[in-house]
Design an enzyme around this catalytic site. Structure first.
Site, short mmCIF file in Angstrom:
data_model
loop_
_atom_site.label_atom_id
_atom_site.label_comp_id
_atom_site.label_asym_id
_atom_site.label_seq_id
_atom_site.Cartn_x
_atom_site.Cartn_y
_atom_site.Cartn_z
N ASP A 324 0.83 -1.20 0.00
CA ASP A 324 0.00 0.00 0.00
C ASP A 324 0.87 1.25 0.00
O ASP A 324 1.94 1.28 0.62
CB ASP A 324 -0.89 -0.03 1.25
CG ASP A 324 -1.86 1.12 1.32
OD1 ASP A 324 -2.77 1.15 0.48
OD2 ASP A 324 -1.71 1.97 2.21
N GLU A 353 1.73 -0.11 -4.85
CA GLU A 353 0.73 0.88 -5.25
C GLU A 353 1.45 2.19 -5.55
O GLU A 353 1.83 2.92 -4.65
CB GLU A 353 -0.31 1.08 -4.15
CG GLU A 353 -1.40 2.07 -4.57
CD GLU A 353 -2.28 2.52 -3.41
OE1 GLU A 353 -3.46 2.82 -3.65
OE2 GLU A 353 -1.79 2.58 -2.26
#
Length: 612
Positions: A324, A353
């Site tokens: 993330d 990400e």
């Protein structure tokens, strides 16, 4: 005498329990590539003790911080066999207590585990919204937020058992891999269901199950030759993380006591004109007020995060990470974190990400990028998420009339920039995820548009990812809030009127979505020509895009008609790829058609032809 001995044992044990409140990692593994193990020991005034080890385990160093409640004990495990040994704590040369620590046996050939790749299709699940497999863990006495399915942004009760219960469904869909949003404990008082604000990174949230349940999920999947990807967060923890109550060091988190939010402007990292002020605010700023920013520039922090990630790989037998907010962290720190993991597991895959809508910006973050090399930087990150393709898909299929910059030319132009990526085959491609509008909302539940988008994801370069529920037509508008794009999967709860996990329980329209998706991705599973073949595409004409995937043995022709009119395509334009092939088999309908002269395409349709 026996009573005195018993009293000594009770006293020693109770003292130990009182002194050591946490020890992390809770155990480790023998035979790791990096033999240095940093053990965090936490307890009231623990730093007053000296530490040694039994069994002649080499002790490298013991580090104290400004907080006397922490010790960081580093041992060297090189050539040490799996065994239990003791950490020995003394005060003024007198034994205070001991703590048993275990070095466990690794799984056979653990270091060479193979990560997910272009042969896979990832199915993204938000576990709280997928299926409630165990009702008795919907709420837990140790966590603040209780179950309330009536609250759109509340805890709804989905759990690990719910995923296990529906592995047959996921496998039937054609998925080979599950990426679940984080499962470690998130003790926020509200909105904890997404679990990105973790409060204990060594513990599965009790509302999802136990650590053992997570290991069981992994085992069940591996028996089916499926893969499990953990969503890992390196940039931030939750405000309720146990360390926030008693900081190991004053710089364990950034901007403690002087809250500063990130500017979200990650281009400053490679911008040669950027101010240091803007860079610091981007890298060190908090994502939101409930998520303190982790300072991975601190070597103790970096080692802690690295070991935690490796511990989960070994313990849960993982096949990959999705990281993330990857490029919100200090770039050199996150590059070291990534390299440490891939040094341990050379075939492991990690996708970051990198939410950027410019290919050069995204490519900067893939391992061995020539763009990043200009600045002497290498992220070591094997894979990035293709947000530029997401943007093209979301708009192109709603543009019926082609122009210089509208319609299928957007898809074509996206792939013309693949030269920027060191490895375009190892990019995660998707039309939506848990943070975006749902694709069926963007397409107003137009099944034909959905089919074109899915066909593109299934046949182009990269690793396709599907978001749970889209395969049955679930829609969601992010403008209404995150809860609208994270709705409960119908049939995941007892009493649901619509059970979309079974063909009999699905509506006619849900079955149309599911059957197409299942046929498409089950076909893809065995097609090495799609996984690793070359790609040639042709400039779209009249909103029709044609491309080929091919290798020495096979060729597949993909035709997407994005217009509202029937189109007849002359095939002589594609002769360099069609060559001596005469026929094509439509992988969805299994009809055979002649490809030597012309092909007719229905409005808003796609053909995937295996050339014969």
């Amino acid at each position: 005498m026996k009573k005195l001995f018993l009293l000594f044992i009770i006293f020693t044990t109770s003292t130990m329990l009182a002194q050591i409140e946490r020890i992390e990692p809770p155990f480790w593994y023998a035979g790791m590539h990096n033999p240095e193990l940093q053990i965090l020991v936490y307890g009231k005034n623990i730093a007053k003790y000296t530490v040694s080890t039994s069994n002649a385990i080499p002790l490298s160093k013991v580090e104290k911080t400004e907080n006397p409640n922490y010790l960081f004990v580093t041992i060297n495990t090189e050539n040490v066999s799996p065994q239990d040994f003791s950490l020995i704590f003394k005060e003024k040369d007198k034994l205070a207590f001991t703590h048993k620590y275990s070095l466990k046996q690794r799984r056979e050939d653990s270091a060479n585990r193979k990560g997910f790749d272009a042969s896979d299709m990832l199915y993204l699940i938000m576990p709280d919204r997928f299926s409630n497999g165990k009702k008795n863990n919907d709420s837990d006495i140790s966590t603040k937020e209780k179950n309330n399915r009536a609250l759109p942004g509340g805890r709804h009760g989905g759990d690990i058992q719910g995923i296990i219960n529906h592995l047959d469904y996921i496998e039937e869909l054609g998925a080979t891999t599950i990426w679940s949003t984080p499962l470690c404990e998130d003790n926020d008082a509200q909105y904890s269901y997404h679990t990105y604000g973790q409060s204990d990174v060594y513990k599965i949230d009790p509302r999802y199950g136990t650590n053992e349940d997570y290991v069981r999920l992994s085992s069940e999947m591996h028996q089916r030759k499926m893969k499990l990807v953990m969503d890992y967060v390196t940039n931030h923890w939750g405000i309720e993380h146990w360390m926030m109550k008693d900081l190991p060091t004053q710089d364990w988190f950034n901007y403690i006591g002087n809250y500063t939010e990130t500017n979200h402007k990650r281009t400053v990292i490679h911008d040669i004109h950027a101010s240091e002020l803007d860079k610091k605010k981007c890298i060190d700023g908090w994502f939101v007020p409930s998520m303190p920013d982790i300072n991975i520039k601190n070597p103790l922090v970096l080692k802690y995060l690295t070991q935690n990630a490796i511990w989960w790989i070994e313990y849960a037998d993982l096949d990959g990470f999705r990281v993330d907010t990857y490029n919100y962290s200090d770039p050199h720190g996150i590059a070291l974190w990534t390299k440490s993991i891939t040094d341990e597991y050379p075939n492991f895959n990690i996708v970051g990400e990198v939410w950027m809508f410019n290919q050069s910006h995204a490519a900067y973050w893939q391992k061995d990028s020539k763009i990043a090399a200009i600045q002497n930087f290498n992220s070591n990150l094997p894979s990035v998420m293709d947000f530029t393709l997401l943007g093209a898909i979301n708009s192109a299929f709603n543009e019926d009339e082609a122009s210089w910059d509208k319609g299928m030319i957007k898809i074509y132009d996206n792939f013309t920039n693949d030269f920027l990526f060191p490895n375009p085959d190892n990019i995660l491609i998707f039309a939506e995820n848990h943070d975006t509008h749902r694709i069926n909302h963007m397409f107003n539940n137009d099944l034909n548009k959905y089919k074109m988008a899915m066909a593109l994801l299934a046949t182009t370069r990269g690793i396709p990812q599907l978001y749970y529920g889209s395969e049955i037509g679930m829609a969601g508008n992010k403008d209404k809030g995150d809860a609208d794009i994270r709705q409960d999967f119908p049939g995941g709860w007892d009493g649901d009127s619509n059970n979309a996990f079974t063909a009999a329980g699905r509506t006619e329209m849900q079955n149309e979505y599911f059957n197409f998706t299942s046929k498409l991705f089950n076909w893809r599973k065995t097609k090495t020509v799609i996984h690793s073949g070359k790609m040639t595409h042709y400039i779209p004409e009249n909103n029709v895009y044609v491309y080929f995937r091919y290798d020495a043995e096979q060729a597949v022709m993909i035709l997407i008609n994005n217009s509202r009119e029937t189109k007849t395509i002359k095939t002589n334009r594609f002769q360099e790829n069609i060559g001596n092939y005469k026929m094509g088999k439509d992988v969805i309908t299994e009809k055979i058609m002649d490809v030597t002269s012309e092909i007719t395409l229905e409005p808003k349709s796609v053909l995937i032809l295996e050339l014969k």
